[in-house]
Design a protein around this motif. Structure first.
Motif, PDB file in Angstrom:
ATOM      1  N   ILE A 194       0.848  -1.207   0.000  1.00  0.00           N
ATOM      2  CA  ILE A 194       0.000   0.000   0.000  1.00  0.00           C
ATOM      3  C   ILE A 194       0.878   1.249   0.000  1.00  0.00           C
ATOM      4  CG2 ILE A 194      -1.617   1.348   1.399  1.00  0.00           C
ATOM      5  CD1 ILE A 194      -2.804  -1.378   2.319  1.00  0.00           C
ATOM      6  N   ILE A 195       1.927   1.225   0.825  1.00  0.00           N
ATOM      7  CA  ILE A 195       2.825   2.378   0.910  1.00  0.00           C
ATOM      8  C   ILE A 195       3.525   2.619  -0.427  1.00  0.00           C
ATOM      9  CG2 ILE A 195       4.970   3.213   1.990  1.00  0.00           C
ATOM     10  CD1 ILE A 195       4.026   1.769   4.564  1.00  0.00           C
ATOM     11  N   THR A 196       3.837   1.535  -1.130  1.00  0.00           N
ATOM     12  CA  THR A 196       4.555   1.665  -2.410  1.00  0.00           C
ATOM     13  C   THR A 196       3.610   1.779  -3.602  1.00  0.00           C
ATOM     14  OG1 THR A 196       4.763  -0.741  -2.585  1.00  0.00           O
ATOM     15  CG2 THR A 196       6.600   0.463  -1.566  1.00  0.00           C
ATOM     16  N   GLY A 197       2.360   2.051  -3.355  1.00  0.00           N
ATOM     17  CA  GLY A 197       1.423   2.272  -4.452  1.00  0.00           C
ATOM     18  C   GLY A 197       0.739   1.015  -4.949  1.00  0.00           C
ATOM     19  N   GLY A 198       0.482   0.087  -4.084  1.00  0.00           N
ATOM     20  CA  GLY A 198      -0.248  -1.122  -4.455  1.00  0.00           C
ATOM     21  C   GLY A 198       0.596  -2.216  -5.079  1.00  0.00           C
ATOM     22  N   VAL A 199       1.915  -2.187  -4.865  1.00  0.00           N
ATOM     23  CA  VAL A 199       2.796  -3.208  -5.426  1.00  0.00           C
ATOM     24  C   VAL A 199       2.644  -4.505  -4.634  1.00  0.00           C
ATOM     25  CG1 VAL A 199       5.202  -3.842  -5.869  1.00  0.00           C
ATOM     26  CG2 VAL A 199       4.454  -1.486  -6.205  1.00  0.00           C
ATOM     27  N   ASN A 200       2.407  -5.613  -5.339  1.00  0.00           N
ATOM     28  CA  ASN A 200       2.368  -6.937  -4.718  1.00  0.00           C
ATOM     29  C   ASN A 200       3.733  -7.580  -4.954  1.00  0.00           C
ATOM     30  OD1 ASN A 200       1.958  -9.526  -3.846  1.00  0.00           O
ATOM     31  ND2 ASN A 200       0.161  -9.908  -5.108  1.00  0.00           N
ATOM     32  N   PHE A 201       4.517  -7.680  -3.905  1.00  0.00           N
ATOM     33  CA  PHE A 201       5.894  -8.156  -4.046  1.00  0.00           C
ATOM     34  C   PHE A 201       5.977  -9.600  -4.531  1.00  0.00           C
ATOM     35  CE2 PHE A 201       6.575  -4.394  -1.565  1.00  0.00           C
ATOM     36  CZ  PHE A 201       7.798  -3.926  -2.024  1.00  0.00           C
ATOM     37  N   ASP A 202       4.994 -10.412  -4.195  1.00  0.00           N
ATOM     38  CA  ASP A 202       5.034 -11.813  -4.618  1.00  0.00           C
ATOM     39  C   ASP A 202       4.921 -11.972  -6.128  1.00  0.00           C
ATOM     40  OD1 ASP A 202       5.424 -12.771  -2.074  1.00  0.00           O
ATOM     41  OD2 ASP A 202       3.285 -13.022  -1.668  1.00  0.00           O
ATOM     42  N   THR A 203       4.383 -10.962  -6.803  1.00  0.00           N
ATOM     43  CA  THR A 203       4.228 -11.069  -8.255  1.00  0.00           C
ATOM     44  C   THR A 203       5.333 -10.359  -9.024  1.00  0.00           C
ATOM     45  OG1 THR A 203       2.797  -9.129  -8.328  1.00  0.00           O
ATOM     46  CG2 THR A 203       1.720 -11.276  -8.055  1.00  0.00           C
ATOM     47  N   LEU A 204       6.239  -9.686  -8.334  1.00  0.00           N
ATOM     48  CA  LEU A 204       7.330  -8.996  -9.020  1.00  0.00           C
ATOM     49  C   LEU A 204       8.276 -10.023  -9.643  1.00  0.00           C
ATOM     50  CD1 LEU A 204       8.245  -6.150  -6.510  1.00  0.00           C
ATOM     51  CD2 LEU A 204       6.908  -5.969  -8.595  1.00  0.00           C
ATOM     52  N   SER A 205       8.500  -9.879 -10.932  1.00  0.00           N
ATOM     53  CA  SER A 205       9.397 -10.816 -11.608  1.00  0.00           C
ATOM     54  C   SER A 205       9.909 -10.190 -12.895  1.00  0.00           C
ATOM     55  CB  SER A 205       8.678 -12.125 -11.910  1.00  0.00           C
ATOM     56  OG  SER A 205       7.606 -11.898 -12.808  1.00  0.00           O
ATOM     57  N   ILE A 206      10.935 -10.802 -13.420  1.00  0.00           N
ATOM     58  CA  ILE A 206      11.520 -10.396 -14.699  1.00  0.00           C
ATOM     59  C   ILE A 206      11.602 -11.641 -15.555  1.00  0.00           C
ATOM     60  CG2 ILE A 206      13.583  -9.545 -15.857  1.00  0.00           C
ATOM     61  CD1 ILE A 206      14.275  -7.993 -13.351  1.00  0.00           C
ATOM     62  N   LYS A 207      11.188 -11.527 -16.796  1.00  0.00           N
ATOM     63  CA  LYS A 207      11.308 -12.653 -17.719  1.00  0.00           C
ATOM     64  C   LYS A 207      12.613 -12.533 -18.482  1.00  0.00           C
ATOM     65  CE  LYS A 207       7.458 -15.173 -19.531  1.00  0.00           C
ATOM     66  NZ  LYS A 207       7.492 -16.405 -19.300  1.00  0.00           N
ATOM     67  N   VAL A 208      13.402 -13.583 -18.424  1.00  0.00           N
ATOM     68  CA  VAL A 208      14.671 -13.641 -19.149  1.00  0.00           C
ATOM     69  C   VAL A 208      14.593 -14.867 -20.049  1.00  0.00           C
ATOM     70  CG1 VAL A 208      17.173 -13.806 -18.988  1.00  0.00           C
ATOM     71  CG2 VAL A 208      15.895 -12.569 -17.226  1.00  0.00           C
ATOM     72  N   GLY A 209      14.238 -14.647 -21.279  1.00  0.00           N
ATOM     73  CA  GLY A 209      14.045 -15.771 -22.191  1.00  0.00           C
ATOM     74  C   GLY A 209      12.871 -16.602 -21.735  1.00  0.00           C
ATOM     75  N   GLU A 210      13.121 -17.871 -21.509  1.00  0.00           N
ATOM     76  CA  GLU A 210      12.070 -18.783 -21.027  1.00  0.00           C
ATOM     77  C   GLU A 210      11.932 -18.762 -19.510  1.00  0.00           C
ATOM     78  OE1 GLU A 210       9.980 -20.678 -22.949  1.00  0.00           O
ATOM     79  OE2 GLU A 210      10.840 -19.557 -24.625  1.00  0.00           O
ATOM     80  N   ALA A 211      12.945 -18.226 -18.820  1.00  0.00           N
ATOM     81  CA  ALA A 211      12.950 -18.238 -17.354  1.00  0.00           C
ATOM     82  C   ALA A 211      12.274 -16.991 -16.793  1.00  0.00           C
ATOM     83  CB  ALA A 211      14.383 -18.316 -16.845  1.00  0.00           C
ATOM     84  N   GLU A 212      11.664 -17.166 -15.630  1.00  0.00           N
ATOM     85  CA  GLU A 212      11.048 -16.046 -14.922  1.00  0.00           C
ATOM     86  C   GLU A 212      11.748 -15.906 -13.574  1.00  0.00           C
ATOM     87  OE1 GLU A 212       6.660 -14.434 -13.517  1.00  0.00           O
ATOM     88  OE2 GLU A 212       6.873 -16.487 -14.214  1.00  0.00           O
ATOM     89  N   LEU A 213      12.382 -14.775 -13.353  1.00  0.00           N
ATOM     90  CA  LEU A 213      13.088 -14.514 -12.099  1.00  0.00           C
ATOM     91  C   LEU A 213      12.148 -13.779 -11.155  1.00  0.00           C
ATOM     92  CD1 LEU A 213      16.466 -13.282 -13.607  1.00  0.00           C
ATOM     93  CD2 LEU A 213      15.827 -15.601 -12.938  1.00  0.00           C
ATOM     94  N   LYS A 214      11.710 -14.461 -10.097  1.00  0.00           N
ATOM     95  CA  LYS A 214      10.733 -13.898  -9.153  1.00  0.00           C
ATOM     96  C   LYS A 214      11.469 -13.205  -8.001  1.00  0.00           C
ATOM     97  CE  LYS A 214       7.264 -17.290 -10.380  1.00  0.00           C
ATOM     98  NZ  LYS A 214       6.313 -18.280  -9.929  1.00  0.00           N
ATOM     99  N   TYR A 215      11.951 -12.007  -8.267  1.00  0.00           N
ATOM    100  CA  TYR A 215      12.726 -11.297  -7.257  1.00  0.00           C
ATOM    101  C   TYR A 215      11.849 -10.753  -6.140  1.00  0.00           C
ATOM    102  CZ  TYR A 215      11.307  -6.934  -9.580  1.00  0.00           C
ATOM    103  OH  TYR A 215      10.589  -5.892 -10.103  1.00  0.00           O
ATOM    104  N   GLY A 216      10.558 -10.629  -6.332  1.00  0.00           N
ATOM    105  CA  GLY A 216       9.654 -10.170  -5.274  1.00  0.00           C
ATOM    106  C   GLY A 216       9.605 -11.145  -4.117  1.00  0.00           C
ATOM    107  N   MET A 217       9.677 -12.444  -4.429  1.00  0.00           N
ATOM    108  CA  MET A 217       9.701 -13.452  -3.364  1.00  0.00           C
ATOM    109  C   MET A 217      11.001 -13.369  -2.577  1.00  0.00           C
ATOM    110  SD  MET A 217       7.927 -16.755  -5.049  1.00  0.00           S
ATOM    111  CE  MET A 217       6.191 -16.789  -5.389  1.00  0.00           C
ATOM    112  N   ALA A 218      12.096 -13.000  -3.254  1.00  0.00           N
ATOM    113  CA  ALA A 218      13.373 -12.820  -2.560  1.00  0.00           C
ATOM    114  C   ALA A 218      13.293 -11.634  -1.602  1.00  0.00           C
ATOM    115  CB  ALA A 218      14.504 -12.628  -3.567  1.00  0.00           C
ATOM    116  N   ILE A 219      12.595 -10.580  -2.017  1.00  0.00           N
ATOM    117  CA  ILE A 219      12.416  -9.421  -1.128  1.00  0.00           C
ATOM    118  C   ILE A 219      11.611  -9.842   0.111  1.00  0.00           C
ATOM    119  CG2 ILE A 219      11.308  -7.152  -0.901  1.00  0.00           C
ATOM    120  CD1 ILE A 219      11.990  -6.698  -3.877  1.00  0.00           C
ATOM    121  N   SER A 220      10.549 -10.614  -0.083  1.00  0.00           N
ATOM    122  CA  SER A 220       9.747 -11.103   1.052  1.00  0.00           C
ATOM    123  C   SER A 220      10.590 -11.970   1.980  1.00  0.00           C
ATOM    124  CB  SER A 220       8.548 -11.904   0.553  1.00  0.00           C
ATOM    125  OG  SER A 220       7.645 -11.080  -0.136  1.00  0.00           O
TER     126      SER A 220
END
Length: 121
Positions: free
Chosen positions: A45-71
């Motif tokens: 809520i403080i960061t404007g409604g960002v859901n950290f569990d869904t934060l990710s970056i797609k690199v080719g076929e792989a998806e790097l879920k860095y939001g889970m690392a933040i949690s």
């Protein structure tokens, strides 16, 4: 061999360690729930409604879920801080305990000292 294993398993340190691991796992689950369901939504809520569990970056076929690392990092910091407070409280209690009085001298030692002193005279 079975008796040796039983003696090893029933030593205080092994049992204490097992209890500590079980309690640590339960505490980790509690902290995980607090972080996932209370703290991270507030941070979102403080960061404007960002859901950290869904934060990710797609690199080719792989998806790097860095939001889970933040949690996970937030969970680690909370657990580390709680352990710091617990150890600090334990150390404070240890300092507050008065030193134990010296053990009473056994009666046979007292009698031997009296005999020794009588013989010196």
């Amino acid at each position: 061999m079975l008796k040796e294993f039983k003696d090893f398993a029933m030593k205080g340190n092994v049992v204490d360690l097992a209890v500590g691991v079980i309690i640590g796992g339960a505490f980790g689950a509690i902290v995980g729930a607090v972080v996932d369901h209370i703290l991270m939504p507030i941070v979102g809520i403080i960061t404007g409604g960002v859901n950290f569990d869904t934060l990710s970056i797609k690199v080719g076929e792989a998806e790097l879920k860095y939001g889970m690392a933040i949690s996970a990092a937030v969970k680690f910091i909370i657990i580390a801080f709680f352990l710091f407070l617990v150890i600090k409280a334990i150390n404070k209690m240890k300092k507050a305990e008065p030193p134990a009085p010296p053990a009473a001298t056994p009666e046979d030692i007292v009698l031997l000292r009296e005999i020794r002193d009588a013989l010196k005279k």
